[in-house]
Design an enzyme around this catalytic site. Structure first.
Site, PDB file in Angstrom:
ATOM      1  CG  ASP A 214      30.313 -13.526 -11.585  1.00 21.62           C
ATOM      2  OD1 ASP A 214      30.834 -12.848 -10.690  1.00 21.62           O
ATOM      3  OD2 ASP A 214      29.120 -13.416 -11.922  1.00 21.62           O
ATOM      4  CD  GLU A 276      31.844 -14.360  -6.850  1.00 21.91           C
ATOM      5  OE1 GLU A 276      31.530 -13.389  -6.160  1.00 21.91           O
ATOM      6  OE2 GLU A 276      31.093 -14.815  -7.730  1.00 21.91           O
TER       7      GLU A 276
HETATM    8  C1  NOJ Z   1      29.948 -11.636  -8.266  1.00 21.23           C
HETATM    9  C2  NOJ Z   1      30.660 -10.416  -8.737  1.00 21.23           C
HETATM   10  O1  NOJ Z   1      31.886 -10.310  -8.076  1.00 21.23           O
HETATM   11  C3  NOJ Z   1      29.731  -9.263  -8.469  1.00 21.23           C
HETATM   12  O2  NOJ Z   1      30.364  -8.025  -8.643  1.00 21.23           O
HETATM   13  C4  NOJ Z   1      28.521  -9.404  -9.350  1.00 21.23           C
HETATM   14  O3  NOJ Z   1      27.595  -8.402  -9.026  1.00 21.23           O
HETATM   15  C5  NOJ Z   1      27.860 -10.765  -9.138  1.00 21.23           C
HETATM   16  N1  NOJ Z   1      28.786 -11.832  -9.093  1.00 21.23           N
HETATM   17  C6  NOJ Z   1      26.885 -11.048 -10.251  1.00 21.23           C
HETATM   18  O4  NOJ Z   1      27.577 -11.307 -11.442  1.00 21.23           O
END
Ligand code: NOJ
Length: 552
Positions: A214, A276
């Site tokens: 993440d 991500e």
């Molecule tokens: C990316 C995640 O996919 C999202 O859902 C989340 O709110 C943010 N990161 C913060 O962790």
């Protein structure tokens, strides 16, 4: 259930199709309206039948759910909302029995404010050691009542919150790039690094095949925390030569991923890291997937590309070139739990800026056009070499819930933006399995943590399974052919075509997408293998349709 991963030594991830499960909305075993791990285990046959290679599970760890579980209070357990550690082990075993690999979500940029480390940081007071694991600073102004810099939270509002010190007086501020319940960790602190290596080991030892990381571009901040006067966005599309925003894509993140890669490589099988990272341009993103770093990075530039032949050609070419330069596979993704589902996004006029949710009173997408384009986009995506990510429900052609009552919204974006942004709830609604069952078969009762639209019966799996031409059967055939024809391991050779067509070869398959308004004839001698919608009465490819053709 200690043990090895399902993965053999082959680099399965290079062409894998990976299905994202958003646990709270996939399948609810106990009828409380929130999906859970036993619910997922009971539905794994669906994924095996669909023909995906792996699943990625969004967070299921103990959490106050301030951001639907992306606020983790304990990285080594399961939230009772979703089950127990034994349920996680059972899920891993059941997946392995079906040759499905499992990737879990790792949230290293921030913890929950309910994490014991944050409690200790608050209790420690301004000079306490425990504060150093986070990013605490004194405020600006004579009485420290102004935030330490001007950064905004991705969800809206300031990225800093002031705490009350143990003596009750207003005190320091802590940084949270997301919700106030998600304090950012200080990755310059050695204990933070040690802790996450240990968390990785914990899940690797249980047999997971990898981690989706993440906010992988956010862990390291520019040391001076300099002001940044631009509006905050998780994706700040950047010219490669312009200064980087001080909170994103700092060069220091790469050392962290090299450490993690060394750890993963010490385990048997091929365990993977997926970034991500909302980073542009593609060359900057490719740095995350150099041979000694992560294995894959989500290709959000592709997700965001407009539905026109030139835009799609440009993003596909750029993506392939950038990843080839670092010998990594390209990834493709059209939907996830953070964006408007592509069956709805593509039903908005071409050129509409990416909406952050759609609600009552907003211009509504053209549902039929959206689904038609979504099917064409999916068939185009699944013909490309590399790895593809699917988001639960897209195999049903599921649209966004675009008329969700605002009072049911739970995404912190909605509140933090002062109701300016509707946020992501519309793509997170529990998915329909059986048209005539309570909660469309999501669970044994009517309960559903977000209300499901009344018109969703037609999308239910049992209305599509075995029905020729349904979106579900289109996905299933595409995944089977993709595997049989080796498309994921192939190469794109572009073919001459008019401006509103995209045509290329991948192995023995020619792929053609018609972005124009008029139907186009099939090339001479082509044999139709698969199509996102029927050809017209004259055997031509209609507008907004992708076909796969055998060309020998
Ligand atoms: C990316 C995640 O996919 C999202 O859902 C989340 O709110 C943010 N990161 C913060 O962790």
């Amino acid at each position: 259930m200690p043990g090895g991963s399902a993965a053999g030594s082959a680099q399965w991830w290079r062409d894998a199709v990976i299905y994202q499960i958003y646990p709270r909305s996939f399948a609810d075993s106990d009828g409380d309206g929130v999906g859970d791990l036993p619910g997922i285990t009971a539905r794994l046959d669906h994924l095996a039948e669909l023909g995906v290679d792996a699943v990625w599970l969004s967070p299921f760890y103990p959490s106050p759910q301030a951001d639907a579980g992306y606020d983790v209070a304990d990285y080594r357990d399961v939230d009772p909302l979703f089950g127990t550690l034994a349920d996680a082990d059972a899920l891993l075993g059941a997946a392995r029995a079906r040759d499905l690999r499992v990737i879990v979500d790792l949230v290293p940029n921030h913890t929950s404010a309910a994490h014991p480390w944050f409690g200790a940081a608050l209790a420690a007071g301004p000079d306490g050691e425990a504060r150093r694991r986070y990013i605490f600073r004194d405020g600006r102004g004579s009485d420290g009542s102004e935030p330490p810099n001007d950064w905004q939270s991705v969800f809206g509002g300031p990225a800093w919150t002031r705490v009350s010190e143990p003596d009750g007086r207003p005190g320091q501020w802590y940084l949270h790039l997301f919700d106030a319940g998600q304090p950012d960790l200080n990755w310059d602190h050695p204990e933070v690094r040690v802790e996450f290596l240990d968390v990785l080991r914990f899940w690797l030892d249980r047999g997971v095949d990898g981690f989706r990381v993440d906010v992988a571009h956010g862990l390291v901040k520019q040391a001076d925390l300099a002001d940044w006067h631009e509006p905050q966005e998780i994706l700040s599309g950047q010219d490669i030569d312009r200064p980087r925003p001080p909170m994103w894509d700092q060069d220091g993140v790469h050392e962290i991923y090299r450490d993690w890669r060394r750890l993963l490589d010490s385990y048997p099988g091929e365990r993977v890291l997926v970034a991500e990272a909302w980073v542009e341009p593609a060359e900057r993103l490719a740095a995350y997937i150099r041979p000694d770093e992560m294995h894959q990075a989500f290709n959000f530039e592709y997700l965001l590309a407009a539905w026109t032949a030139p835009a799609q050609y440009a993003v596909i070419t750029r993506s392939l070139e950038a990843t080839e330069a670092v010998d990594a596979p390209t990834t493709w993704v059209l939907s996830n739990h953070d964006v408007v589902r592509h069956a709805s996004r593509l039903g908005l006029p071409v050129g509409t800026p990416r909406p952050n949710g759609i609600g009552v009173g907003d211009p509504q997408p053209d549902a039929a056009l959206g689904l038609r384009r979504a099917r064409a986009a999916t068939l185009l995506m699944l013909s490309l070499p590399g790895s593809a990510y699917l988001y639960q429900g897209e195999e049903l052609g599921l649209p966004e819930h675009t008329t969700l009552p605002d009072e049911s919204r739970q995404d912190p974006t909605w509140h933090r933006s002062g109701h300016a942004e509707r946020g992501r709830d519309g793509c997170r609604v529990p998915i329909p399995w059986e048209a005539d069952a309570p909660s469309y078969g999501f669970g044994p009762t009517d309960a559903s943590w977000l209300p499901q639209p009344t018109a969703w019966a037609e999308y239910a799996l049992d209305r599509q399974r075995g029905v020729a031409g349904s979106t579900y059967e289109m996905y299933r055939t595409a995944l089977r052919l993709r595997r049989e024809l080796g498309l994921g391991a192939g190469t794109v050779y572009w073919l001459e075509s008019p401006d509103d067509l995209l045509r290329f070869r991948n192995g023995t398959v020619e792929v053609l997408t018609n972005f124009g308004t008029a139907p186009v004839p099939l090339p001479d001698g082509a044999e139709l293998l698969h199509a996102s919608a029927p050809l017209d009465g004259d055997g031509r490819v209609p507008a907004d349709v992708t076909v796969w053709l055998r060309v020998g």
